[in-house]
Scaffold this motif. Structure first.
Motif, PDB file in Angstrom:
ATOM      1  N   ALA A   1      -6.720  -2.960 -14.189  1.00 21.30           N
ATOM      2  CA  ALA A   1      -7.074  -3.428 -15.491  1.00 21.30           C
ATOM      3  C   ALA A   1      -8.747  -2.839 -15.446  1.00 21.30           C
ATOM      4  O   ALA A   1      -9.542  -3.559 -14.981  1.00 21.30           O
ATOM      5  CB  ALA A   1      -6.894  -4.716 -15.741  1.00 21.30           C
ATOM      6  N   VAL A   2      -9.050  -2.073 -16.371  1.00 24.15           N
ATOM      7  CA  VAL A   2     -10.379  -1.646 -16.524  1.00 24.15           C
ATOM      8  C   VAL A   2     -10.862  -1.744 -18.133  1.00 24.15           C
ATOM      9  O   VAL A   2      -9.972  -1.336 -18.926  1.00 24.15           O
ATOM     10  CB  VAL A   2     -10.379   0.029 -16.086  1.00 24.15           C
ATOM     11  N   PRO A   3     -12.067  -2.244 -18.206  1.00 20.47           N
ATOM     12  CA  PRO A   3     -12.572  -2.268 -19.831  1.00 20.47           C
ATOM     13  C   PRO A   3     -13.104  -0.913 -19.865  1.00 20.47           C
ATOM     14  O   PRO A   3     -13.967  -0.440 -19.606  1.00 20.47           O
ATOM     15  CB  PRO A   3     -13.768  -3.269 -19.447  1.00 20.47           C
TER      16      PRO A   3
ATOM     17  N   ARG B   1     -11.194   7.375 -19.333  1.00 19.32           N
ATOM     18  CA  ARG B   1     -11.953   8.417 -20.050  1.00 19.32           C
ATOM     19  C   ARG B   1     -13.467   8.013 -20.564  1.00 19.32           C
ATOM     20  O   ARG B   1     -14.159   8.859 -20.611  1.00 19.32           O
ATOM     21  CB  ARG B   1     -11.205   8.802 -21.426  1.00 19.32           C
ATOM     22  N   LEU B   2     -13.435   6.722 -20.602  1.00 20.33           N
ATOM     23  CA  LEU B   2     -14.891   6.254 -20.832  1.00 20.33           C
ATOM     24  C   LEU B   2     -15.054   4.731 -20.785  1.00 20.33           C
ATOM     25  O   LEU B   2     -14.003   4.099 -21.145  1.00 20.33           O
ATOM     26  CB  LEU B   2     -15.335   6.640 -22.389  1.00 20.33           C
ATOM     27  N   SER B   3     -16.026   4.057 -19.950  1.00 24.55           N
ATOM     28  CA  SER B   3     -16.384   2.884 -19.957  1.00 24.55           C
ATOM     29  C   SER B   3     -17.574   2.541 -19.969  1.00 24.55           C
ATOM     30  O   SER B   3     -18.347   3.034 -19.202  1.00 24.55           O
ATOM     31  CB  SER B   3     -15.634   2.185 -18.380  1.00 24.55           C
TER      32      SER B   3
ATOM     33  N   THR C   1     -17.079   8.177 -16.939  1.00 19.16           N
ATOM     34  CA  THR C   1     -16.680   9.381 -17.857  1.00 19.16           C
ATOM     35  C   THR C   1     -15.520  10.010 -17.025  1.00 19.16           C
ATOM     36  O   THR C   1     -15.834  10.413 -15.857  1.00 19.16           O
ATOM     37  CB  THR C   1     -17.669  10.106 -18.322  1.00 19.16           C
ATOM     38  N   ASP C   2     -14.135  10.130 -17.523  1.00 21.38           N
ATOM     39  CA  ASP C   2     -13.159  11.014 -16.984  1.00 21.38           C
ATOM     40  C   ASP C   2     -13.163  10.497 -15.493  1.00 21.38           C
ATOM     41  O   ASP C   2     -13.005  11.569 -14.615  1.00 21.38           O
ATOM     42  CB  ASP C   2     -13.675  12.402 -16.981  1.00 21.38           C
ATOM     43  N   VAL C   3     -12.881   9.324 -14.923  1.00 18.73           N
ATOM     44  CA  VAL C   3     -12.751   8.968 -13.749  1.00 18.73           C
ATOM     45  C   VAL C   3     -11.015   8.845 -13.483  1.00 18.73           C
ATOM     46  O   VAL C   3     -10.737   7.872 -14.146  1.00 18.73           O
ATOM     47  CB  VAL C   3     -13.397   7.823 -13.480  1.00 18.73           C
TER      48      VAL C   3
END
Length: 391
Positions: free
Chosen positions: A149-151, A160-162, A168-170
């Motif tokens: 779970a990623v914010p 795509r973006l956190s 970015t794009d990880v």
């Protein structure tokens, strides 16, 4: 999505139908499964036999009292498989090993020396081994998958973006899968929380569930007929980035006056500390104690937050029309000081009768939500590693 009408697809659909029926209703007999699903007894027998062989289902004791052959109840063998959930935070990871019902078996928090993707996945991989080793009573149940779970904005396992992590794009799911050789799913943390609520939590018996998270940010995910709505870019549900006041503080997203800059849990504590002129560190528990003691600054700030979030929820409900909204995140600590004005505002701004707002008080809901990303693969035949299943 158009599906090929071959035998394998039919079998997968029948598996999904039976598993989700048992998840909702609990143990029932083969005959009852056939009656409820409309499948032929032969089809039910075939699928149940497969699932029993895979240790996903288990037979109970035959009922007593009725003459003749007594029906044997079938249920999901929740203890037969294990999943791991990781909730990523700034500087730390909440880790949990669960059964298929996302019941925690082992939990721990791992600190991170930095927020780089490589450091993060290496810490997660090490935690998998530690969680499995720390089980009180190893049973031979296999690890079926991992959820992260990623914010942020997540699309097919790729962050795509956190803004919070500067990512970015990880390809976070694939990176971890390469280290552990187990299927990995990733999604936004509120989407994961929403999925857990719909599968096994307070939204279990509802078709349309809203999941409101008020923590470091604010978001409101929605599950419709068992599927999280992601939107075109995986960015659905970012309630906290709606503009509350265009002249307000700068947000982590780069814009000014987002809802979460005023009413996220850290923002509320900071505003209260500044209003009271407190020089030292305080937290949400200090603010709650002050509100309980009648502190006007704390009570008024929580009322303002409830009204502001409730107004945005009114627009959300007018569009989505959820049956229930489950509240989660650190701000749940504030209880009715926050939720009562929120309910009042929702009644004013929702066009129809507003859904109930039900707080989830469990401390481990977020990590369990991450685990639900992996658990869901057993209930949806279309899921693939690194992705969130589409209904």
């Amino acid at each position: 999505m158009k599906l090929k009408g071959d035998q394998q697809t039919s079998r997968s659909i029948n598996r999904r139908l039976i598993l989700n029926l048992l998840r909702r209703e609990g143990a029932i007999s083969r005959a009852e499964i056939a009656a409820v699903t409309g499948l032929s007894p032969a089809a039910v027998t075939f699928v149940v036999a497969d699932l029993l062989n895979e240790n996903i289902l288990v037979e109970g004791e035959a009922s007593i009292g009725a003459p003749g052959r007594r029906p044997i109840p079938i249920n999901i063998n929740y203890a037969g498989r294990l999943v791991v959930g990781f909730k990523l935070m700034v500087g730390a990871i909440d880790c949990v090993l669960t059964d298929l019902a996302t019941t925690p078996l082992v939990s721990k928090r791992v600190t991170l020396p930095d927020q780089s993707p490589q450091t993060t996945v290496e810490a997660c991989a090490a935690a998998v081994s530690q969680l499995l080793a720390d089980r009180a009573a190893p049973t031979g149940a296999q690890l079926s998958g991992i959820g992260i779970a990623v914010p942020g904005v997540i699309d097919n396992g790729v962050c795509r973006l956190s803004h919070r992590f500067g990512w970015t794009d990880v390809p976070i799911a694939a990176m971890l899968a390469d280290l552990v050789n187990v299927p990995v799913w990733a999604d936004d943390d509120t989407n994961a929380f929403a999925l857990a609520q719909q599968l096994f939590g307070l939204g279990r018996h509802h078709r349309t569930v809203g999941a409101l998270a008020i923590g470091a940010g604010i978001s409101c995910a929605v599950v419709i007929d068992g599927s999280v709505h992601h939107g075109a870019n995986g960015a659905a549900g970012k309630l906290g980035h709606s503009i509350h006041d265009p002249n307000g503080p700068q947000c982590e997203c780069g814009r000014r006056g987002c809802l979460q800059t005023f009413f996220s849990e850290p923002a509320l504590v900071k505003r209260w500390r500044e209003a009271k002129g407190i020089a030292g560190d305080v937290d949400r528990y200090d603010m709650l104690e002050a509100a309980q003691a009648g502190d006007e600054a704390a009570v008024n700030l929580l009322r303002e937050a409830g009204e502001g979030i409730g107004r945005s929820l009114g627009s959300f409900c007018n569009i989505v029309d959820p049956e229930v909204i489950v509240g989660g995140g650190e701000a749940v600590t504030f209880g009715d000081y926050l939720f009562e004005p929120m309910r009042d505002a929702l009644r004013r701004y929702a066009m129809w009768a507003p859904p109930p707002i039900t707080p989830d008080w469990a401390d481990d809901s977020w990590a369990r939500g991450a685990a639900a990303l992996a658990t869901q693969r057993l209930f949806d035949f279309e899921s693939r590693p690194g992705e969130i299943a589409a209904a």
